[in-house]
Design a protein around this motif. Structure first.
Motif, PDB file in Angstrom:
ATOM      1  N   UNK A   1       0.888  -1.144   0.158  1.00 40.47           N
ATOM      2  CA  UNK A   1      -0.017   0.051  -0.034  1.00 40.47           C
ATOM      3  C   UNK A   1       1.005   1.441  -0.015  1.00 40.47           C
ATOM      4  N   UNK A   2       1.850   1.270   0.768  1.00 36.27           N
ATOM      5  CA  UNK A   2       2.893   2.232   0.942  1.00 36.27           C
ATOM      6  C   UNK A   2       3.553   2.670  -0.292  1.00 36.27           C
ATOM      7  N   UNK A   3       3.944   1.661  -0.975  1.00 44.69           N
ATOM      8  CA  UNK A   3       4.701   1.394  -2.516  1.00 44.69           C
ATOM      9  C   UNK A   3       3.827   2.043  -3.422  1.00 44.69           C
ATOM     10  N   UNK A   4       2.487   1.734  -3.257  1.00 42.05           N
ATOM     11  CA  UNK A   4       1.453   2.208  -4.299  1.00 42.05           C
ATOM     12  C   UNK A   4       1.434   3.424  -4.384  1.00 42.05           C
ATOM     13  N   UNK A   5       1.530   4.095  -2.991  1.00 43.56           N
ATOM     14  CA  UNK A   5       1.166   5.519  -2.920  1.00 43.56           C
ATOM     15  C   UNK A   5       2.321   6.423  -3.062  1.00 43.56           C
ATOM     16  N   UNK A   6       3.443   5.883  -3.345  1.00 45.99           N
ATOM     17  CA  UNK A   6       4.759   6.466  -3.593  1.00 45.99           C
ATOM     18  C   UNK A   6       5.248   5.892  -4.913  1.00 45.99           C
ATOM     19  N   UNK A   7       4.526   5.744  -6.148  1.00 45.82           N
ATOM     20  CA  UNK A   7       5.176   5.379  -7.311  1.00 45.82           C
ATOM     21  C   UNK A   7       6.053   6.358  -8.110  1.00 45.82           C
ATOM     22  N   UNK A   8       6.147   7.585  -7.526  1.00 47.31           N
ATOM     23  CA  UNK A   8       7.059   8.272  -8.115  1.00 47.31           C
ATOM     24  C   UNK A   8       8.607   8.329  -7.727  1.00 47.31           C
ATOM     25  N   UNK A   9       8.786   7.350  -6.765  1.00 51.84           N
ATOM     26  CA  UNK A   9      10.205   7.490  -6.318  1.00 51.84           C
ATOM     27  C   UNK A   9      10.398   6.169  -5.673  1.00 51.84           C
ATOM     28  N   UNK A  10      11.720   5.658  -5.494  1.00 54.25           N
ATOM     29  CA  UNK A  10      11.959   4.561  -4.630  1.00 54.25           C
ATOM     30  C   UNK A  10      11.890   4.678  -3.044  1.00 54.25           C
ATOM     31  N   UNK A  11      11.388   3.676  -2.391  1.00 60.97           N
ATOM     32  CA  UNK A  11      11.145   3.603  -0.961  1.00 60.97           C
ATOM     33  C   UNK A  11      12.286   2.786  -0.376  1.00 60.97           C
ATOM     34  N   UNK A  12      12.814   3.036   0.795  1.00 60.88           N
ATOM     35  CA  UNK A  12      13.774   2.471   1.354  1.00 60.88           C
ATOM     36  C   UNK A  12      12.984   1.626   2.594  1.00 60.88           C
ATOM     37  N   UNK A  13      13.708   0.398   2.911  1.00 72.33           N
ATOM     38  CA  UNK A  13      13.110  -0.369   3.989  1.00 72.33           C
ATOM     39  C   UNK A  13      13.205   0.621   5.443  1.00 72.33           C
ATOM     40  N   UNK A  14      14.256   1.456   5.259  1.00 78.08           N
ATOM     41  CA  UNK A  14      14.392   2.126   6.658  1.00 78.08           C
ATOM     42  C   UNK A  14      12.950   3.096   6.903  1.00 78.08           C
ATOM     43  N   UNK A  15      12.694   3.740   5.633  1.00 77.29           N
ATOM     44  CA  UNK A  15      11.650   4.721   5.624  1.00 77.29           C
ATOM     45  C   UNK A  15      10.350   3.833   5.990  1.00 77.29           C
ATOM     46  N   UNK A  16      10.234   2.842   5.443  1.00 74.14           N
ATOM     47  CA  UNK A  16       8.758   2.016   5.758  1.00 74.14           C
ATOM     48  C   UNK A  16       9.023   1.471   7.296  1.00 74.14           C
ATOM     49  N   UNK A  17      10.111   1.104   7.794  1.00 73.90           N
ATOM     50  CA  UNK A  17      10.288   0.695   9.191  1.00 73.90           C
ATOM     51  C   UNK A  17      10.059   1.653  10.203  1.00 73.90           C
ATOM     52  N   UNK A  18      10.454   2.978   9.735  1.00 75.74           N
ATOM     53  CA  UNK A  18      10.454   4.326  10.693  1.00 75.74           C
ATOM     54  C   UNK A  18       8.928   4.795  10.545  1.00 75.74           C
ATOM     55  N   UNK A  19       8.403   4.587   9.154  1.00 77.75           N
ATOM     56  CA  UNK A  19       6.843   4.967   9.246  1.00 77.75           C
ATOM     57  C   UNK A  19       5.746   4.154  10.075  1.00 77.75           C
ATOM     58  N   UNK A  20       6.028   2.867   9.925  1.00 80.49           N
ATOM     59  CA  UNK A  20       4.988   2.025  10.477  1.00 80.49           C
ATOM     60  C   UNK A  20       5.533   1.252  12.065  1.00 80.49           C
ATOM     61  N   UNK A  21       6.705   1.865  12.213  1.00 80.10           N
ATOM     62  CA  UNK A  21       7.358   1.298  13.434  1.00 80.10           C
ATOM     63  C   UNK A  21       7.523   0.055  13.596  1.00 80.10           C
ATOM     64  N   UNK A  22       7.873  -0.833  12.406  1.00 76.19           N
ATOM     65  CA  UNK A  22       8.194  -2.016  12.509  1.00 76.19           C
ATOM     66  C   UNK A  22       9.661  -2.408  12.302  1.00 76.19           C
ATOM     67  N   UNK A  23      10.115  -3.620  13.134  1.00 82.42           N
ATOM     68  CA  UNK A  23      11.508  -3.866  13.026  1.00 82.42           C
ATOM     69  C   UNK A  23      12.163  -3.735  11.636  1.00 82.42           C
TER      70      UNK A  23
END
Lengths: 165, 165
Positions: free
Chosen positions: A15-37
């Motif tokens: 869902x996050x990638x689908x909302x950000x198709x204009x760029x590459x998303x890092x694991x670090x960003x998703x980790x921080x965004x969702x507070x997931x290890x």
């Protein structure tokens, strides 16, 4: 009844990638965004790449992106591929010790219900899950505060005369 | 994806009771038959009584029996009542910390799929789960070995001439 955390996280990443198709998303960003290890997310992302839902670009400036348009990714397909244990009850497994197993119809009844569950998800694409909130998701990717009311709604509210009955 | 062990055991107890409507069944018997801890079964049985699926008769010679005919107990009703956590993913819960929550359609999509799952189970009664194997279940209640081939099948096999084609 639960979907595994692994599948839950996979859906959030997509869902996050689908909302950000204009760029590459890092694991670090998703980790921080969702507070997931980060290590848990790495496993999820690796499987998403293996299953062909996501492209992973290594190296500096690398990151994740959807491997195909969100409209071509069915939620049912994601759950079917990511969910490791589809044994709804013990007798679905190979090491079942339920004495009812040999002739019990419960297994078939539950399997039919599970198929109804997945079939319902087959009919919904990742793009449809995102349809309404894409603006808010894009906003969330850039800010910490909740998304404010859309400008048009605020403008409409400002134009609406007070109720003078 | 799993149904909780609590619901799994509840279904087994009900199936066993439905196969033994001619007598009261004790927790000890079910515990031994399915190799399930007696204290866990006690909790399951207590809830089955509270939910009105089972009558519990206390005292010497007491035991459990179905509170109504198996044809009037829908598997869907049992799962809806016994399954404690119907939060398929975190965002179903009250303590969700998923930032997508406010506008994400995933929750609705999964809720619809869950309803399809339960609706499929609503259409099946406990009696239907048992239809075929009742004879085998009754046998299992009295013996330890698997049920032998039904008498009629054996007689038919004896009557069938060897293939001399």
């Amino acid at each position: 009844m639960h979907i595994t955390q692994h599948t839950d996280y996979a859906l959030r990443v997509l869902i996050y990638l689908a909302a950000n198709t204009d760029r590459l998303v890092t694991i670090a960003e998703v980790s921080q965004r969702f507070d997931i290890s980060r290590s848990h997310l790495m496993k999820v992302a690796n499987q998403l790449v293996r299953e062909g839902f996501v492209d992973g670009l290594r190296g500096k400036g690398g990151g994740l992106r959807l491997a195909r348009p969100a409209a071509q990714i069915a939620i049912g397909a994601v759950v079917r591929r990511m969910e490791r244990g589809m044994e709804l009850v013990e007798c679905f497994g190979h090491d079942s010790n339920c004495l009812l197993t040999p002739n019990c119809k419960l297994k078939g009844v539950l399997a039919t219900a599970l198929e109804a569950f997945l079939h319902s998800l087959d009919r919904v694409s990742l793009a449809e899950v995102l349809e309404a909130p894409q603006r808010e998701l894009l906003y969330l990717a850039k800010h910490d505060a909740p998304h404010p009311a859309p400008r048009r709604a605020r403008a409409r509210a400002a134009r609406t005369p007070p109720n003078v009955g």
